[in-house]
Design an enzyme around this catalytic site. Structure first.
Site, PDB file in Angstrom:
ATOM      1  N   ARG A 227      29.484 -12.405 -27.293  1.00  0.00           N
ATOM      2  CA  ARG A 227      28.254 -13.179 -27.546  1.00  0.00           C
ATOM      3  C   ARG A 227      27.165 -12.886 -26.509  1.00  0.00           C
ATOM      4  O   ARG A 227      26.421 -13.776 -26.088  1.00  0.00           O
ATOM      5  CB  ARG A 227      28.537 -14.692 -27.558  1.00  0.00           C
ATOM      6  CG  ARG A 227      29.410 -15.172 -28.655  1.00  0.00           C
ATOM      7  CD  ARG A 227      28.844 -14.898 -30.044  1.00  0.00           C
ATOM      8  NE  ARG A 227      29.855 -15.203 -31.032  1.00  0.00           N
ATOM      9  CZ  ARG A 227      30.820 -14.347 -31.393  1.00  0.00           C
ATOM     10  NH1 ARG A 227      30.858 -13.121 -30.888  1.00  0.00           N
ATOM     11  NH2 ARG A 227      31.719 -14.684 -32.271  1.00  0.00           N
TER      12      ARG A 227
ATOM     13  N   SER B 184      28.393 -22.616 -33.840  1.00  0.00           N
ATOM     14  CA  SER B 184      29.044 -22.948 -32.562  1.00  0.00           C
ATOM     15  C   SER B 184      27.977 -23.265 -31.517  1.00  0.00           C
ATOM     16  O   SER B 184      27.134 -22.415 -31.237  1.00  0.00           O
ATOM     17  CB  SER B 184      29.865 -21.764 -32.051  1.00  0.00           C
ATOM     18  OG  SER B 184      30.750 -21.353 -33.040  1.00  0.00           O
TER      19      SER B 184
ATOM     20  N   GLU C 194      25.964 -21.674 -26.332  1.00  0.00           N
ATOM     21  CA  GLU C 194      25.657 -20.418 -27.032  1.00  0.00           C
ATOM     22  C   GLU C 194      24.233 -20.499 -27.599  1.00  0.00           C
ATOM     23  O   GLU C 194      23.512 -19.509 -27.682  1.00  0.00           O
ATOM     24  CB  GLU C 194      26.675 -20.226 -28.166  1.00  0.00           C
ATOM     25  CG  GLU C 194      26.507 -18.942 -28.913  1.00  0.00           C
ATOM     26  CD  GLU C 194      27.474 -18.796 -30.085  1.00  0.00           C
ATOM     27  OE1 GLU C 194      28.695 -18.935 -29.891  1.00  0.00           O
ATOM     28  OE2 GLU C 194      26.976 -18.559 -31.202  1.00  0.00           O
TER      29      GLU C 194
HETATM   30  C1  LIG Z   1      26.342 -22.565 -39.821  1.00  0.00           C
HETATM   31  C2  LIG Z   1      26.203 -21.499 -38.760  1.00  0.00           C
HETATM   32  C3  LIG Z   1      27.270 -20.647 -38.499  1.00  0.00           C
HETATM   33  C4  LIG Z   1      27.174 -19.645 -37.526  1.00  0.00           C
HETATM   34  N1  LIG Z   1      28.234 -18.817 -37.327  1.00  0.00           N
HETATM   35  C5  LIG Z   1      28.148 -17.808 -36.429  1.00  0.00           C
HETATM   36  C6  LIG Z   1      29.246 -16.888 -36.247  1.00  0.00           C
HETATM   37  O1  LIG Z   1      30.272 -16.973 -36.918  1.00  0.00           O
HETATM   38  N2  LIG Z   1      29.103 -15.908 -35.332  1.00  0.00           N
HETATM   39  C7  LIG Z   1      27.969 -15.751 -34.586  1.00  0.00           C
HETATM   40  O2  LIG Z   1      27.918 -14.824 -33.773  1.00  0.00           O
HETATM   41  N3  LIG Z   1      26.917 -16.610 -34.734  1.00  0.00           N
HETATM   42  C8  LIG Z   1      26.986 -17.613 -35.632  1.00  0.00           C
HETATM   43  N4  LIG Z   1      25.927 -18.493 -35.788  1.00  0.00           N
HETATM   44  C9  LIG Z   1      24.727 -18.323 -34.952  1.00  0.00           C
HETATM   45  C10 LIG Z   1      23.611 -17.468 -35.621  1.00  0.00           C
HETATM   46  O3  LIG Z   1      23.912 -17.260 -36.965  1.00  0.00           O
HETATM   47  C11 LIG Z   1      23.455 -16.113 -34.934  1.00  0.00           C
HETATM   48  O4  LIG Z   1      23.225 -16.267 -33.562  1.00  0.00           O
HETATM   49  C12 LIG Z   1      22.312 -15.290 -35.543  1.00  0.00           C
HETATM   50  O5  LIG Z   1      22.356 -13.959 -35.085  1.00  0.00           O
HETATM   51  C13 LIG Z   1      20.935 -15.892 -35.218  1.00  0.00           C
HETATM   52  O6  LIG Z   1      19.983 -15.217 -35.998  1.00  0.00           O
HETATM   53  P1  LIG Z   1      18.535 -15.807 -36.165  1.00  0.00           P
HETATM   54  O7  LIG Z   1      17.731 -14.781 -36.888  1.00  0.00           O
HETATM   55  O8  LIG Z   1      18.591 -17.131 -36.793  1.00  0.00           O
HETATM   56  O9  LIG Z   1      18.062 -15.895 -34.662  1.00  0.00           O
HETATM   57  P2  LIG Z   1      17.198 -17.057 -33.982  1.00  0.00           P
HETATM   58  O10 LIG Z   1      17.995 -18.306 -33.942  1.00  0.00           O
HETATM   59  O11 LIG Z   1      15.859 -17.127 -34.605  1.00  0.00           O
HETATM   60  O12 LIG Z   1      17.080 -16.476 -32.509  1.00  0.00           O
HETATM   61  C14 LIG Z   1      18.225 -16.373 -31.698  1.00  0.00           C
HETATM   62  C15 LIG Z   1      17.877 -15.580 -30.437  1.00  0.00           C
HETATM   63  O13 LIG Z   1      17.592 -14.225 -30.790  1.00  0.00           O
HETATM   64  C16 LIG Z   1      16.264 -13.879 -30.399  1.00  0.00           C
HETATM   65  N5  LIG Z   1      15.729 -13.023 -31.475  1.00  0.00           N
HETATM   66  C17 LIG Z   1      15.674 -13.310 -32.804  1.00  0.00           C
HETATM   67  N6  LIG Z   1      15.170 -12.253 -33.465  1.00  0.00           N
HETATM   68  C18 LIG Z   1      14.889 -11.308 -32.546  1.00  0.00           C
HETATM   69  C19 LIG Z   1      14.338  -9.998 -32.616  1.00  0.00           C
HETATM   70  N7  LIG Z   1      13.978  -9.433 -33.756  1.00  0.00           N
HETATM   71  N8  LIG Z   1      14.184  -9.313 -31.446  1.00  0.00           N
HETATM   72  C20 LIG Z   1      14.546  -9.858 -30.257  1.00  0.00           C
HETATM   73  N9  LIG Z   1      15.055 -11.098 -30.133  1.00  0.00           N
HETATM   74  C21 LIG Z   1      15.242 -11.807 -31.273  1.00  0.00           C
HETATM   75  C22 LIG Z   1      15.523 -15.187 -30.251  1.00  0.00           C
HETATM   76  O14 LIG Z   1      14.441 -15.043 -29.353  1.00  0.00           O
HETATM   77  C23 LIG Z   1      16.627 -16.080 -29.713  1.00  0.00           C
HETATM   78  O15 LIG Z   1      16.794 -15.877 -28.344  1.00  0.00           O
HETATM   79  C24 LIG Z   1      25.980 -19.502 -36.770  1.00  0.00           C
HETATM   80  C25 LIG Z   1      24.900 -20.350 -37.032  1.00  0.00           C
HETATM   81  C26 LIG Z   1      24.999 -21.337 -38.024  1.00  0.00           C
HETATM   82  C27 LIG Z   1      23.819 -22.221 -38.310  1.00  0.00           C
END
Ligand SMILES: Cc1cc2nc3c(=O)[nH]c(=O)nc-3n(C[C@H](O)[C@H](O)[C@H](O)COP(=O)(O)OP(=O)(O)OC[C@H]3O[C@@H](n4cnc5c(N)ncnc54)[C@H](O)[C@@H]3O)c2cc1C
Length: 338
Positions: free
Chosen positions: A164, A238, A334
């Site tokens: 992570r 998480s 996280e």
């Molecule tokens: C129900 C649920 C289940 C989940 N299960 C998992 C799982 O099984 N495994 C797991 O690893 N995660 C899980 N997550 C967490 C999440 O899905 C991941 O962290 C995902 O990658 C976040 O993507 P996002 O586009 O929503 O990022 P955001 O929440 O919008 O951003 C997250 C971080 O990434 C940065 N970021 C976003 N886009 C970019 C970009 N293009 N360039 C640079 N930085 C960027 C942001 O600045 C921030 O720091 C879960 C979340 C939920 C709600």
């Protein structure tokens, strides 16, 4: 084209916790040219935050600055014998991308089906689930340097991937904006069904020779049973990382709690299940004002109805405190706090 800067915008539709906070400004990015325009206007010298689908963030106060929301779309593939290099733009929805690959029989990410979020965020915390992690399929990404205004390429070895974590969360936190990611996938599937309940589900469904689509379907069903759907119950998956501890710490805990779930890690370390630690402190299914802990998985904090980000933050502080007191382990969040 003129840069479209929206002001005084509610962030509620843009975070899966469903927290009602506002941002002073919001800019949607659909192409690389927009990032260059933002740079030229000097916006990257002000307070800004890059947002994907908002599934790993907790807004705890109004955001004073610019939310840069990545929304660029497009997928391209290049086949090379047994492998395929698939490049997707940052704003592609991860699960749609997973299914695009499955339909083309490109294997390697099927165990990560239904993880919310965008392609651009996938390397940031090296997403992972059900026995695999992004770093195993990551080839390279293109990123925009907000300090110099230039585009650059990060190869796998440049990214410092670990559980992570990546260079985008540590040394380069907030500096680079990932604009597209290239994954190296296999055209010869290697089915990985050994993790969690996958095997049991396949047996239940009488599937003896699963395809990658079967794996993705089974993983999706298990996830739906375990995790709340953000469209009905606000959450960010998480909330805490699973702690990785030394051999000495693990032995101390195992002597006291013989049934403690644990997973061996490199360098004699052990990964513990944060959800189990939280459950042992009595938090599973508990309410905390408008916030709460999910009834089926104590690792997931939820917005029961109209929780503020502060309320969820305070709940997380309380949990960290209780786990520290009972196990002498400090849980790390996280989720990104804002
Ligand atoms: C129900 C649920 C289940 C989940 N299960 C998992 C799982 O099984 N495994 C797991 O690893 N995660 C899980 N997550 C967490 C999440 O899905 C991941 O962290 C995902 O990658 C976040 O993507 P996002 O586009 O929503 O990022 P955001 O929440 O919008 O951003 C997250 C971080 O990434 C940065 N970021 C976003 N886009 C970019 C970009 N293009 N360039 C640079 N930085 C960027 C942001 O600045 C921030 O720091 C879960 C979340 C939920 C709600």
């Amino acid at each position: 084209m003129e840069l479209n800067i929206q002001s005084n915008i509610s962030l509620k539709p843009f975070n899966t916790f469903g927290i009602e906070e506002k941002t002073s400004f919001l800019i949607e990015v659909n192409d690389n040219e927009t990032l260059t325009q933002i740079f030229k206007k000097g916006i990257f010298q002000e307070n800004f935050f890059v947002l994907g689908a908002g599934s790993n963030v907790l807004f705890t106060k109004p955001f004073e600055g610019y939310i840069i929301r990545m929304n660029s779309k497009g997928i391209q593939s290049k086949i090379e014998s047994d492998h395929v290099y698939v490049t997707a733009k940052a704003g592609e929805i991860w699960n749609d991308f997973v299914w695009h690959c499955i339909k083309n029989n490109y294997a390697g990410i099927e165990n990560m089906a239904l993880i919310p979020g965008t392609v651009g965020a996938s390397p940031v915390q090296n997403i992972g689930a059900y026995g695999t992690e992004l770093m195993y399929v990551f080839y390279e990404c293109e990123a925009f340097d907000t300090q110099t205004g230039e585009f650059t390429t990060f190869k796998k070895q440049d990214c410092d991937f670990s559980y992570r974590d990546s260079i985008f969360k540590s040394k380069y936190k907030g500096r680079f904006i990932i604009t597209q990611v290239t994954y190296k996938l296999s055209r010869i599937p290697h089915i990985n069904s050994s993790y969690g309940a996958i095997e049991a589900e396949l047996t239940k469904e009488n599937i003896s020779q699963p395809t990658i689509a079967d794996i993705a379907n089974v993983v999706s069903r298990i996830r739906v049973e375990k995790l709340p759907d953000p469209s009905t119950v606000g959450n960010a998956g998480s909330f805490f990382k699973n702690p990785i501890v030394s051999e000495k710490t693990f032995k101390r805990l195992q002597a006291q709690y013989p049934t403690i779930p644990h997973y061996p890690m490199p360098k004699n370390q052990t990964k513990l299940a944060a959800g189990w630690l939280i459950e042992q402190c009595g938090w599973k299914g508990k309410e905390y004002g408008q916030a709460g802990v999910w009834k089926n998985q104590a690792l997931v904090l939820i917005n029961r109805q109209n929780a503020t980000g502060q309320e969820i933050y305070r709940l997380s502080e309380q949990i960290i405190c209780d786990v520290k007191q009972k196990f002498d382990i400090i849980l790390e969040r996280e989720v990104n706090l804002l």
